[in-house]
Enzyme design. Structure first.
Site, PDB file in Angstrom:
ATOM      1  N   ASP A  66       0.751   6.472   0.183  1.00 20.61           N
ATOM      2  CA  ASP A  66       0.194   5.540   1.213  1.00 20.61           C
ATOM      3  C   ASP A  66      -0.419   5.537   2.843  1.00 20.61           C
ATOM      4  O   ASP A  66      -1.465   5.346   2.729  1.00 20.61           O
ATOM      5  CB  ASP A  66       0.730   4.185   1.614  1.00 20.61           C
ATOM      6  CG  ASP A  66       2.045   3.788   2.028  1.00 20.61           C
ATOM      7  OD1 ASP A  66       2.627   5.247   2.538  1.00 20.61           O
ATOM      8  OD2 ASP A  66       3.148   3.054   2.393  1.00 20.61           O
ATOM      9  N   SER A  67       0.008   7.292   2.449  1.00 21.14           N
ATOM     10  CA  SER A  67      -0.763   7.456   4.150  1.00 21.14           C
ATOM     11  C   SER A  67      -2.454   7.678   3.317  1.00 21.14           C
ATOM     12  O   SER A  67      -3.202   7.689   4.604  1.00 21.14           O
ATOM     13  CB  SER A  67       0.155   9.133   3.865  1.00 21.14           C
ATOM     14  OG  SER A  67      -0.385   9.741   2.672  1.00 21.14           O
ATOM     15  N   LYS A 138       7.879   5.594  -5.647  1.00 23.28           N
ATOM     16  CA  LYS A 138       8.266   6.179  -4.365  1.00 23.28           C
ATOM     17  C   LYS A 138       8.605   4.860  -3.086  1.00 23.28           C
ATOM     18  O   LYS A 138       7.869   3.746  -3.389  1.00 23.28           O
ATOM     19  CB  LYS A 138       7.602   7.533  -3.237  1.00 23.28           C
ATOM     20  CG  LYS A 138       8.591   7.488  -2.080  1.00 23.28           C
ATOM     21  CD  LYS A 138       7.994   8.780  -1.624  1.00 23.28           C
ATOM     22  CE  LYS A 138       6.860   8.249  -0.610  1.00 23.28           C
ATOM     23  NZ  LYS A 138       6.849   7.232   0.479  1.00 23.28           N
ATOM     24  N   GLU A 206      11.296  12.008   6.082  1.00 26.46           N
ATOM     25  CA  GLU A 206      10.912  12.364   7.390  1.00 26.46           C
ATOM     26  C   GLU A 206      11.358  11.860   9.132  1.00 26.46           C
ATOM     27  O   GLU A 206      11.919  11.847   9.213  1.00 26.46           O
ATOM     28  CB  GLU A 206      10.099  11.100   7.064  1.00 26.46           C
ATOM     29  CG  GLU A 206       8.298  11.111   8.349  1.00 26.46           C
ATOM     30  CD  GLU A 206       7.577  10.147   7.657  1.00 26.46           C
ATOM     31  OE1 GLU A 206       7.288   9.961   6.467  1.00 26.46           O
ATOM     32  OE2 GLU A 206       6.126  10.674   8.260  1.00 26.46           O
TER      33      GLU A 206
HETATM   34  O1  KIV Z   1       2.408   8.051   2.611  1.00 24.50           O
HETATM   35  C1  KIV Z   1       3.099   9.367   2.013  1.00 24.50           C
HETATM   36  O2  KIV Z   1       1.778  10.360   2.075  1.00 24.50           O
HETATM   37  C2  KIV Z   1       4.285   9.595   2.775  1.00 24.50           C
HETATM   38  C3  KIV Z   1       4.459  10.989   3.086  1.00 24.50           C
HETATM   39  C4  KIV Z   1       4.335  11.386   4.595  1.00 24.50           C
HETATM   40  C5  KIV Z   1       6.078  11.253   2.412  1.00 24.50           C
HETATM   41  O3  KIV Z   1       4.856   9.058   2.661  1.00 24.50           O
END
Ligand code: KIV
Length: 290
Positions: A66-67, A138, A206
Site C-alpha cells: 500500500d506504499s 499482508k 520494519e
Molecule cells: O506497503 C509497503 O510497501 C510495505 C513495505 C514497506 C514493507 O509494507
C-alpha cells in the site's frame, strides 16, 4: 531474446528469468530457501511491467504494497489507500507476471480499514486480493490481529504479518520511528510468536533494531522474517522499488540503498539488489540498521 511477434509499442514485457533452475515460488520453495540459509528477496511493484522486470531479475516475492498510495498516488501516507485501488494494482502485477510466465510469489497488502472491523471483513477483503491474483495477503499489527490471521490461514489464505513500524498507524505511533527498542521489544517478541502460532508464514519487520530482528528470526522457524530497516539477520529483505531505484526525491531513510547507481537498466539494478541480499552484502548493519 525477445519474441518480436509479441513486441507491442508500449507494453512489451521482458522474458521470464533466464535462471533455468528457478521453480515457481511457493510456500514449500520459500521454506527450502530458508532451510538452506539462502536469503529471500522481495521488492514492491505496482504494475505489470515493473513486476515482470523484477521477476526477470530473480526477485522471489513481489509485494503489491500500500506504499503505492505514496509512490503512485501522491498521498501523504498509506492511510488513504482503498481496497479497490489495491485490487486494481494486484491484478495488474499478477497479469504482468502471468504474461511472461514468471515465477514470483505475489503478496497483496490489505489496506487500512479493510480488516480492522472483524475477521469476516478481513476474509472478504483478502478474497478480493486473492481473486485479483495474490498468493498471500499482508496485514499490519500484532495482538488483536492474531485471531484474524488464524481465521484467514484456517480458510486457506497464506498470511504475511507486519510488525515494528506499521505505516497504517503512523499517526498513533507519532511518526516514522524505530520500534521495539527497550521494553517494547518484549511486546514485539510476544506478538511475533503469537503470529507464528496463528499460522503467519511470513513477517515483515520494519525499522526494528538489528539485534531484535536477528533474535526473532531464530525464534520463528515457521515464519520467515523479511526485514526493511531491520538489519541483516532476517530470513529475507524487502525494499520499496522507487527507493532502491533512487527515484524517491525525498529524504531516504538510512536503510535504503540506491541500487541504480552504476547500473544501466532497472533490471540490472534489481539483479544487483538480489545478488547483494543473497551474498549478505545488503543490508550492512553499520550503515542501514539500528
Ligand atoms: O506497503 C509497503 O510497501 C510495505 C513495505 C514497506 C514493507 O509494507
Amino acid at each position: 531474446m525477445l519474441n518480436t511477434a509479441n513486441v507491442t509499442p508500449y507494453g512489451t514485457l521482458p522474458p521470464a528469468s533466464p535462471v533455468a533452475a528457478r521453480k515457481p515460488v511457493s510456500l514449500p520453495r520459500l521454506k527450502e530457501l530458508r532451510e538452506r540459509g539462502e536469503k529471500i528477496t522481495m521488492l514492491t511493484a505496482y504494475d505489470a511491467t515493473f513486476a515482470a522486470v523484477a521477476d526477470a531479475a530473480g526477485v522471489e516475492c513481489i509485494l503489491v504494497g500500500d506504499s503505492l498510495g505514496m509512490v503512485c498516488q501522491g498521498l501523504p501516507s498509506t492511510v488513504g489507500v482503498t481496497l479497490e485501488t489495491m485490487r486494481y494494482h494486484t491484478e495488474s502485477v499478477a497479469r504482468g507476471i502471468r504474461r511472461v510466465q514468471g515465477t514470483a510469489w505475489v503478496i497483496g497488502d490489505l489496506p487500512f480499514g479493510s480488516y480492522q472491523e472483524s475477521k469476516e471483513q478481513a476474509l472478504r477483503s483478502a478474497t478480493v486480493l486473492m481473486q485479483a491474483g495474490a498468493h498471500m495477503v499482508k496485514l499490519e499489527g500484532g495482538g488483536w490481529t492474531t485471531e484474524t490471521v488464524r481465521f484467514l490461514v484456517e480458510r486457506g489464505i497464506p498470511v504475511c504479518a507486519h510488525l515494528g513500524l506499521t505505516p497504517q498507524t503512523v499517526h498513533a505511533l507519532g511518526g516514522y520511528r524505530v520500534q521495539g527498542r527497550g521494553d517494547s521489544g518484549l511486546q514485539l517478541h510476544q506478538d511475533a510468536l503469537a503470529l507464528q502460532d496463528a499460522g503467519a508464514s511470513m513477517l515483515v519487520l520494519e525499522m526494528v533494531p538489528a539485534a531484535l530482528s536477528a533474535e526473532l528470526t531464530e525464534a520463528l522457524p515457521r515464519c520467515h522474517t523479511i526485514g526493511i530497516g531491520a538489519g541483516s539477520g532476517t530470513a529475507g529483505q524487502v525494499l520499496v522499488m522507487h527507493d532502491m531505484l533512487g527515484i524517491n526525491l525525498g529524504k531516504n531513510p538510512k536503510f535504503v540503498r540506491n541500487f541504480m547507481s552504476g547500473q544501466n537498466s532497472v533490471q540490472e539494478a534489481m539483479s544487483a539488489y538480489v545478488r547483494a541480499v543473497k551474498d549478505g552484502i545488503f543490508p550492512d548493519n553499520t550503515l542501514h540498521a539500528w
